[in-house]
Each structure stands twice: as C-alpha cells, then as structure tokens.
Design an enzyme around this catalytic site. Structure first.
Site, PDB file in Angstrom:
ATOM      1  N   SER A   2     146.063 -26.306  14.667  1.00 33.98           N
ATOM      2  CA  SER A   2     146.112 -27.632  15.257  1.00 33.98           C
ATOM      3  C   SER A   2     144.775 -28.055  15.841  1.00 33.98           C
ATOM      4  O   SER A   2     143.877 -27.244  16.011  1.00 33.98           O
ATOM      5  CB  SER A   2     147.148 -27.641  16.380  1.00 33.98           C
ATOM      6  OG  SER A   2     146.632 -26.910  17.482  1.00 33.98           O
ATOM      7  N   THR A  12     143.697 -22.572  14.655  1.00 34.71           N
ATOM      8  CA  THR A  12     144.034 -22.320  13.262  1.00 34.71           C
ATOM      9  C   THR A  12     145.091 -23.303  12.781  1.00 34.71           C
ATOM     10  O   THR A  12     145.187 -23.604  11.599  1.00 34.71           O
ATOM     11  CB  THR A  12     144.645 -20.901  13.127  1.00 34.71           C
ATOM     12  OG1 THR A  12     144.254 -20.143  14.270  1.00 34.71           O
ATOM     13  CG2 THR A  12     144.170 -20.233  11.873  1.00 34.71           C
ATOM     14  N   ASP A  59     151.240 -14.013  19.931  1.00 39.36           N
ATOM     15  CA  ASP A  59     149.823 -14.371  19.800  1.00 39.36           C
ATOM     16  C   ASP A  59     149.159 -14.434  21.169  1.00 39.36           C
ATOM     17  O   ASP A  59     148.430 -15.379  21.477  1.00 39.36           O
ATOM     18  CB  ASP A  59     149.692 -15.694  19.035  1.00 39.36           C
ATOM     19  CG  ASP A  59     148.306 -15.860  18.417  1.00 39.36           C
ATOM     20  OD1 ASP A  59     147.550 -14.878  18.365  1.00 39.36           O
ATOM     21  OD2 ASP A  59     147.985 -16.985  17.993  1.00 39.36           O
TER      22      ASP A  59
HETATM   23  P1  ADP Z   1     146.574 -23.556  18.095  1.00 38.87           P
HETATM   24  O1  ADP Z   1     147.938 -23.281  17.568  1.00 38.87           O
HETATM   25  O2  ADP Z   1     145.801 -24.429  17.188  1.00 38.87           O
HETATM   26  O3  ADP Z   1     145.843 -22.329  18.522  1.00 38.87           O
HETATM   27  P2  ADP Z   1     146.961 -24.123  20.944  1.00 38.87           P
HETATM   28  O4  ADP Z   1     148.287 -24.597  21.420  1.00 38.87           O
HETATM   29  O5  ADP Z   1     146.611 -22.700  21.205  1.00 38.87           O
HETATM   30  O6  ADP Z   1     146.808 -24.470  19.407  1.00 38.87           O
HETATM   31  O7  ADP Z   1     145.841 -25.037  21.588  1.00 38.87           O
HETATM   32  C1  ADP Z   1     144.473 -24.882  21.223  1.00 38.87           C
HETATM   33  C2  ADP Z   1     143.583 -25.070  22.428  1.00 38.87           C
HETATM   34  O8  ADP Z   1     143.767 -26.373  23.009  1.00 38.87           O
HETATM   35  C3  ADP Z   1     143.859 -24.109  23.580  1.00 38.87           C
HETATM   36  O9  ADP Z   1     143.181 -22.894  23.425  1.00 38.87           O
HETATM   37  C4  ADP Z   1     143.345 -24.894  24.781  1.00 38.87           C
HETATM   38  O10 ADP Z   1     141.943 -24.788  24.899  1.00 38.87           O
HETATM   39  C5  ADP Z   1     143.690 -26.331  24.416  1.00 38.87           C
HETATM   40  N1  ADP Z   1     145.006 -26.693  25.000  1.00 38.87           N
HETATM   41  C6  ADP Z   1     146.224 -26.528  24.427  1.00 38.87           C
HETATM   42  N2  ADP Z   1     147.216 -26.960  25.240  1.00 38.87           N
HETATM   43  C7  ADP Z   1     146.614 -27.394  26.371  1.00 38.87           C
HETATM   44  C8  ADP Z   1     147.090 -27.938  27.628  1.00 38.87           C
HETATM   45  N3  ADP Z   1     148.384 -28.148  27.853  1.00 38.87           N
HETATM   46  N4  ADP Z   1     146.182 -28.259  28.581  1.00 38.87           N
HETATM   47  C9  ADP Z   1     144.874 -28.061  28.360  1.00 38.87           C
HETATM   48  N5  ADP Z   1     144.361 -27.569  27.224  1.00 38.87           N
HETATM   49  C10 ADP Z   1     145.201 -27.224  26.228  1.00 38.87           C
HETATM   50 MG    MG Z   2     146.078 -21.032  20.080  1.00 33.01          MG
END
Ligand code: ADP
Ligand code: MG
Length: 410
Positions: free
Chosen positions: A35, A33, A191
């Site tokens: 990023s 949502t 979350d």
């Molecule tokens: P948002 O705020 O958009 O939900 P997230 O930080 O939850 O962003 O990241 C979205 C997705 O990206 C995660 O559900 C995961 O699949 C992938 N992701 C995020 N950080 C990592 C990481 N450090 N290593 C591998 N995949 C990641």
């Molecule tokens: Mg997320």
C-alpha cells in the site's frame, strides 16, 4: 511535496470524488509492499466533534462518533446538522486540535480476500487501545482505501541506536501489550517489525498497524509433529528417515505429502518454525519477531538479519544458535537440518556474546566492558523470546509478567 506524489494524490482524489469535501491530503507518509499511506486532515472533524485520538486517561480509542446522540442539558439531541445542538456540545468541551488521519491506499494487485481479511480483523480488534483502529473504508471498482486515525510516531531508525535499556523495556512493554490483545483474540499478526509498530518515544506508547498478513489462529493449519508428544514425534521421524548409505540422512521413501505452510512475513523476522514450514503455526511466531526487534535494539544493528531467502535466514539463525540446537528445532516439525557451512558451529554463541560483539565490547576474545545488570536482565528476556521451540517460548501475556517488563512506566 514532489511531483509524482502530487500526481498520485490527485489521482486518488479523482477516484473518490467525495474525498475533497472530507479529506485534505497532506503528504505521503509510507510506501509499503502492499500500500501507499497518506496523511490527511479530516475536514469534518470539528463539525462532528469526533475524535479518534487515543484518550491518554482511559487509554481507549474514542468510539465511532458519526451517529452518536448526546444529552445536552437534559434533552436528547443528535449531533449533526442542527447548528444549535452542535454549538452547545462544543461549548461544553474544550476545542480539540484538528484531526489527522492516515489514508491507506491498498494496491489493486492485492487479492480481494486479503483486503477483506485485513479490514475484518481490524474491525474485530477495534476495542483494543494498542491496535490502530479502522475509521472507515471506501471502494471504487478495484481500488480500496482504509482510513485510520493518524498516530504520531518517530521513525525507528532515528531512535533505535540511542535507547537505554530502560527505554527498550518501555518500548517492548507497549509492543507486548498490543500483541497480548491481538493474541487474546486468537489472531496472529505475522508481520511484526518496527515499521508496523508506530511508536512515539515521547509518550512511550505505540500502536500496531498493518494486519495485511494477519490471520486467525488455526485458520490455515494442519497438524504438525511439533504438537505431538515427544515419543510420537520420535517414532514418526524414525519411520520416515531410514538410514541408508546412498541417501544419508534423507528419507528413503518419503510418503509424506509435499508441505505447504504459510510463510508470509518479512525476511529476517520470520520465526524458525516458519522457516521449517511448520503447518501448525501459533501466535508464538509474533513473539520471535519481537525478539528480533529486541536483538536489534541491544546490538544496535538494523536490520540485524539480512538474508535474501529462507535458506540464508536459517543459516543466519544457525550461526547464532549452533547446528546442534537447529537440528533439534527442525526435528520438532519433522525437518532435517544439515549444513557444511564452516561459519555454523555446533554450539553457536551465547546471546550475551553476540551483543557484546555487536557493540564492539569484545576485542581479541577479551571483554572490554561486560554487560551491566539491566543489560543482563534484557538478554535473559531476549533468550525467552528467541526460544527455537515455540511451545516453550514465552507468550505475550507471560512477557508482560517478566521481570524485565513488569514495572509499568508512569
Ligand atoms: P503496508 O501494508 O504497505 O506495509 P502499513 O499499514 O504498514 O502498510 O503502513 C505503511 C506505513 O504507513 C507505516 O509503516 C507507517 O509509517 C505509515 N502509517 C500507517 N498507518 C499509519 C497511522 N495510522 N498513522 C501514522 N502513520 C501510519
Ligand atoms: Mg507495513
């Protein structure tokens, strides 16, 4: 890689011209949502001999390595451009595999405060092995990107249906270890859900990501009735709700200020106190969300709750727990809960029954296959996580001591 992703990756590289020398974007791995996340190779990995991989022996993330000085055969040297010292460091250590990072491009529509909050909290939690640390962050005008070590994980949808009860305990242990560390720092994640817990079933370990909605406990709160002793709460509720034939059950003259409570989070994972607009929410809201994850695992239904809004979410919870207990739960926060929806019974159902139903183990009221002993223990634990009253709900620290999670996996 499809064309739009390719286009987006090139745009990102154009925004940060120095990127090309530092990272090689590989693919898009997530679109949330707030990023878009890309997997990338850190091209300077070998050069700086830095590893942000989780060290499985010490269970710690390697510390920021860029300016680390080292003692090489008695002499203090700086790891950097000096080819000689670099070589000697390398020869002492086995070559590591190439380092991968996750580059989180935060949407420009996110508020600067929100972005700052996320980066600050990640920084605060940097010593916790179960929270994915922040390596660095860049900004170019309104575009912010965060760089995190890439954590290998599997998509929840691929494994949730096949987990045995013992696997669920390992998963939950890892998740509660992460949560206990976050809560110890007085931070609410807000979350908790499978996509924000990157889990690797082959190692039984996971890391918590996405602190975009996280906050320090108490930073956005006002006293709520749920923190008063029962007698005070009862008196205040009685004073506010004077029975009246015309407005049965509604406040006659409600002088309370309109409630504004933090309701951030993901539909289906929101705790009842979030839905009841409690103004003094605690870290227990995260424990409820873990309860929903366990309910998903045990029922093998994902998503388990599927509401369009908060009212529907309340009805879904009420269907399980019954209107009587929902009423009590609402009163904790000074809320009335009334419903005429026929599927919401007064007493609701036991969690055991919900799980048997979801797995088609009840037919025409007859139990075909009752719960095994370890399933029963899991359901008992589930009941402690899905306690409607946040003050008696189990804490993350206590959860780690619970019989269901106590056995530390080898
Ligand atoms: P948002 O705020 O958009 O939900 P997230 O930080 O939850 O962003 O990241 C979205 C997705 O990206 C995660 O559900 C995961 O699949 C992938 N992701 C995020 N950080 C990592 C990481 N450090 N290593 C591998 N995949 C990641
Ligand atoms: Mg997320």
């Amino acid at each position: 890689v499809d064309e739009t992703v390719q286009y987006d990756m090139e745009k990102l590289q154009a925004t940060f011209p120095s990127f090309r020398n530092q990272f090689r974007l590989i693919k898009r791995i997530g679109e949330g949502t707030f990023s878009t996340v890309y997997k990338a190779e850190d091209l300077q990995y070998e050069r700086y001999d830095n590893s942000w991989d989780l060290d499985r022996d010490t269970e710690k993330w390697a510390s920021p390595p860029l300016k680390r000085t080292r003692t090489v055969s008695g002499a203090r040297r700086t790891g950097g451009d000096d080819e000689d010292s670099h070589h000697s460091i390398k020869s002492q250590r086995p070559r590591r595999r190439a380092k991968y990072v996750a580059i989180k491009k935060i949407y420009v529509t996110s508020s600067p405060l929100r972005i700052l909050n996320e980066l600050e909290l990640l920084h605060d939690l940097r010593s916790s092995p179960s929270v994915c640390p922040l390596i660095t962050a860049f900004r170019s005008t309104d575009q912010v990107v965060a760089v995190l070590p890439y954590f290998r994980h599997q998509d929840f949808r691929e494994y949730y249906r096949h987990m045995k009860v013992a696997d669920m305990a390992i998963y939950l242990r890892s998740l509660f270890e992460a949560l206990a560390a976050v809560h110890k720092a007085n931070i609410l994640h807000r979350d908790i859900k499978p996509t924000n817990f990157l889990y690797d079933p082959s190692t039984g370990r996971g890391v918590l990501v996405d602190f975009g909605l996280a906050e320090r406990e108490g930073s956005d709160s006002k006293p709520c009735l749920c923190h008063e002793v029962e007698s005070v709460r009862k008196t205040r509720i009685r004073a506010a709700y004077v029975p009246n034939a015309a407005h049965n059950g509604y406040p006659k003259s409600d002088t309370r200020p309109a409630r504004r409570a933090n309701r951030a989070g993901t539909r289906g994972f929101r705790a009842p106190e979030v839905l009841f607009k409690c103004t003094e929410q605690t870290t227990k809201i995260d424990v409820w969300s873990v309860g929903v994850v366990l309910l998903t695992l045990l029922s093998r239904r994902f998503p388990f709750f599927n509401s369009a809004d908060d009212v529907e979410a309340m009805i879904e919870i009420a269907t399980i727990f019954g209107s009587r207990r929902m009423k009590v739960a609402g009163q904790l926060h000074g809320c009335m809960f009334e419903t005429t929806i026929p599927t919401v019974g007064r007493e609701g159902f036991s969690l055991e029954k919900i799980i048997l139903w979801s797995n088609c183990r009840i037919d025409n009221g007859k139990t075909l296959k009752p719960l095994s002993d370890d399933e029963k223990l899991a359901v008992k634990f589930l009941g402690r996580c899905l306690d409607l009253d946040p003050s008696s709900r189990i804490s993350a620290e206590e959860a780690l001591q619970h019989e269901f999670l106590r056995v530390k996996p080898v």
